[in-house]
Enzyme design. Structure first.
Site, PDB file in Angstrom:
ATOM      1  N   LEU A  97      53.285  22.570  12.901  1.00  0.00           N
ATOM      2  CA  LEU A  97      54.452  22.812  13.744  1.00  0.00           C
ATOM      3  C   LEU A  97      54.086  23.503  15.048  1.00  0.00           C
ATOM      4  O   LEU A  97      54.959  24.036  15.738  1.00  0.00           O
ATOM      5  CB  LEU A  97      55.493  23.638  12.973  1.00  0.00           C
ATOM      6  CG  LEU A  97      56.003  23.003  11.680  1.00  0.00           C
ATOM      7  CD1 LEU A  97      56.995  23.918  10.980  1.00  0.00           C
ATOM      8  CD2 LEU A  97      56.622  21.640  11.943  1.00  0.00           C
ATOM      9  N   GLY A  98      52.813  23.498  15.380  1.00  0.00           N
ATOM     10  CA  GLY A  98      52.376  24.117  16.624  1.00  0.00           C
ATOM     11  C   GLY A  98      53.101  23.535  17.818  1.00  0.00           C
ATOM     12  O   GLY A  98      53.160  22.323  18.003  1.00  0.00           O
TER      13      GLY A  98
ATOM     14  N   TYR B 185      43.087  34.116   2.091  1.00  0.00           N
ATOM     15  CA  TYR B 185      44.459  34.348   2.529  1.00  0.00           C
ATOM     16  C   TYR B 185      44.964  35.661   1.936  1.00  0.00           C
ATOM     17  O   TYR B 185      45.543  35.708   0.846  1.00  0.00           O
ATOM     18  CB  TYR B 185      45.368  33.195   2.116  1.00  0.00           C
ATOM     19  CG  TYR B 185      45.114  31.905   2.867  1.00  0.00           C
ATOM     20  CD1 TYR B 185      44.317  31.876   4.010  1.00  0.00           C
ATOM     21  CD2 TYR B 185      45.678  30.705   2.439  1.00  0.00           C
ATOM     22  CE1 TYR B 185      44.087  30.693   4.684  1.00  0.00           C
ATOM     23  CE2 TYR B 185      45.458  29.525   3.118  1.00  0.00           C
ATOM     24  CZ  TYR B 185      44.656  29.520   4.245  1.00  0.00           C
ATOM     25  OH  TYR B 185      44.433  28.348   4.921  1.00  0.00           O
TER      26      TYR B 185
END
Length: 293
Positions: A210-211, A53
Site C-alpha cells: 500500500l505504499g 518482527y
C-alpha cells in the site's frame, strides 16, 4: 476469498503481513489477536511473519509467538493456513536492523522459528535479505539443507535481484516457491523480478503493497494523506477504499502476485480482504498504470 498458489499450496489471494502487530507502535495483545482472528474469519489463509518482527531487545520471535497463539485460540479450522516466516535479519532493539546469512545462523534461526510456531516443519521459510558478507550460494544452500532435514517444506527469498533469483532457482529448483520484494503503487522497482517470477512459476509476494496510498482511517494516517491520486478517484467511483483499489491493481497485474498488506486493526484487514471482489476495467487499469501517488 479467491485463491492463488505458492508452490503446491493453495492460499488466499490476499495475505496478512503480521509485522505491525509486533514492532514499534504495536497494539496491545488483545487487539493484535483480534486482528489475526479477523483475517482468518475473512478467509485469509496466508500469514507472513519473521523472527525479527519485534520491538525491544530480547524479543526475538515475538511476532511468531503471537501468530501461533492466535491460531490456537481461533476456534476454527486453521489446518489450511500457511504461515510463512523469515530468517537472516535481527533487531538489536534500537530501531536498527542487522543481517546474518551464514548457514549456521539460518539453521539455528529456522529451528527456533519452528519451535515458536509449534510445528515440526515450517511451511514456507524465507531468507529475509542477502548478506553481503556471505556468498549468496552459501545462504541459499542453507535453505536446501533445511529442506533436506525436514525443518522447512519450501523456501523463499526476499529483497533480491533478478540475478539472485536465477541463482537461487538453479540451486533449489522447484523447492524455491516465492520471492518477496517491495512493490506498490509508489514503488515499482521490482517489475523485472515480478516478471521473472511469472516465467519461473514463482509466487511474488509484494511487501508494503500500500505504499503511496494513505492507510485506512481505522488505522490512522501513516504520513501525508493524499486524496487526489488516480487510486483515490477510482476508489470513489466504486465506493470502496483506495487500499482496496491498490490491492486489486496488484492482483490484476500478475497471476502470481499475492500481496501481504500489514494491519494493526481488525477493520483494516477486513477491508483489505474485500479487494478480491473488486474488478477493475481495462480503462481503470490503464489509468492506474500511468499513475504515481
Amino acid at each position: 476469498m479467491d485463491h492463488r498458489t505458492i508452490g503446491t499450496v493453495e492460499v488466499s489471494a490476499i495475505g496478512l503481513g503480521a509485522m505491525p502487530l509486533s514492532i514499534e507502535g504495536r497494539p496491545d495483545e488483545s487487539q493484535a489477536v483480534a486482528t489475526l482472528h479477523a483475517a482468518l474469519d475473512a478467509g485469509i489463509t496466508f500469514i507472513d511473519t519473521a523472527d525479527s518482527y519485534h520491538w525491544h531487545a530480547g524479543e526475538s520471535g515475538h511476532n511468531e509467538l503471537l501468530v501461533a497463539r492466535a491460531l490456537r485460540s481461533h476456534g476454527g479450522d486453521t489446518s489450511g493456513v500457511l504461515v510463512a516466516t523469515k530468517g537472516g535479519r535481527g533487531r538489536p532493539g534500537d530501531g536498527t536492523w542487522t543481517v546474518n546469512g551464514t548457514p549456521d545462523h539460518l539453521r539455528r534461526a529456522a529451528e527456533a522459528s519452528a519451535r515458536r510456531l509449534g510445528v515440526e516443519s515450517i511451511g514456507l521459510y524465507q531468507l529475509h535479505k542477502p548478506d553481503p558478507a556471505v556468498p549468496w550460494a552459501d545462504s541459499v544452500g542453507a535453505l536446501s539443507d533445511l529442506i533436506d532435514a525436514g525443518t522447512i517444506r519450501a523456501a523463499g527469498i526476499s529483497n533480491v535481484t533478478t540475478g539472485q533469483i536465477r541463482q537461487a532457482h538453479a540451486i533449489l529448483g522447484d523447492r524455491l516457491v516465492s520471492v518477496q520484494n517491495r512493490y506498490s503503487p509508489a514503488v515499482r522497482d521490482s517489475e523485472p523480478e515480478l516478471r521473472l517470477c511469472e516465467r519461473l512459476g514463482l509466487a511474488f509476494l509484494p511487501w508494503s503493497p500500500l505504499g503511496g496510498i494513505s492507510r485506512s482511517s481505522l488505522d490512522g494516517p501513516s504520513g501525508p494523506v493524499s486524496a487526489g491520486t488516480a487510486f483515490h478517484h477510482v476508489a470513489a467511483a466504486h465506493g470502496v477504499s483506495p487500499q482496496q483499489v491498490a490491492l486489486a491493481w496488484l492482483l490484476a497485474r500478475s497471476p502470481v502476485s499475492v500481496p501481504v498488506p500489514g494491519s494493526g486493526r481488525p477493520g483494516s484487514i477486513r477491508d483489505s480482504a474485500r479487494a478480491v471482489h473488486l474488478t477493475l476495467s481495462e480503462a481503470e487499469m490503464a489509468r492506474l498504470e500511468d499513475a504515481r501517488p
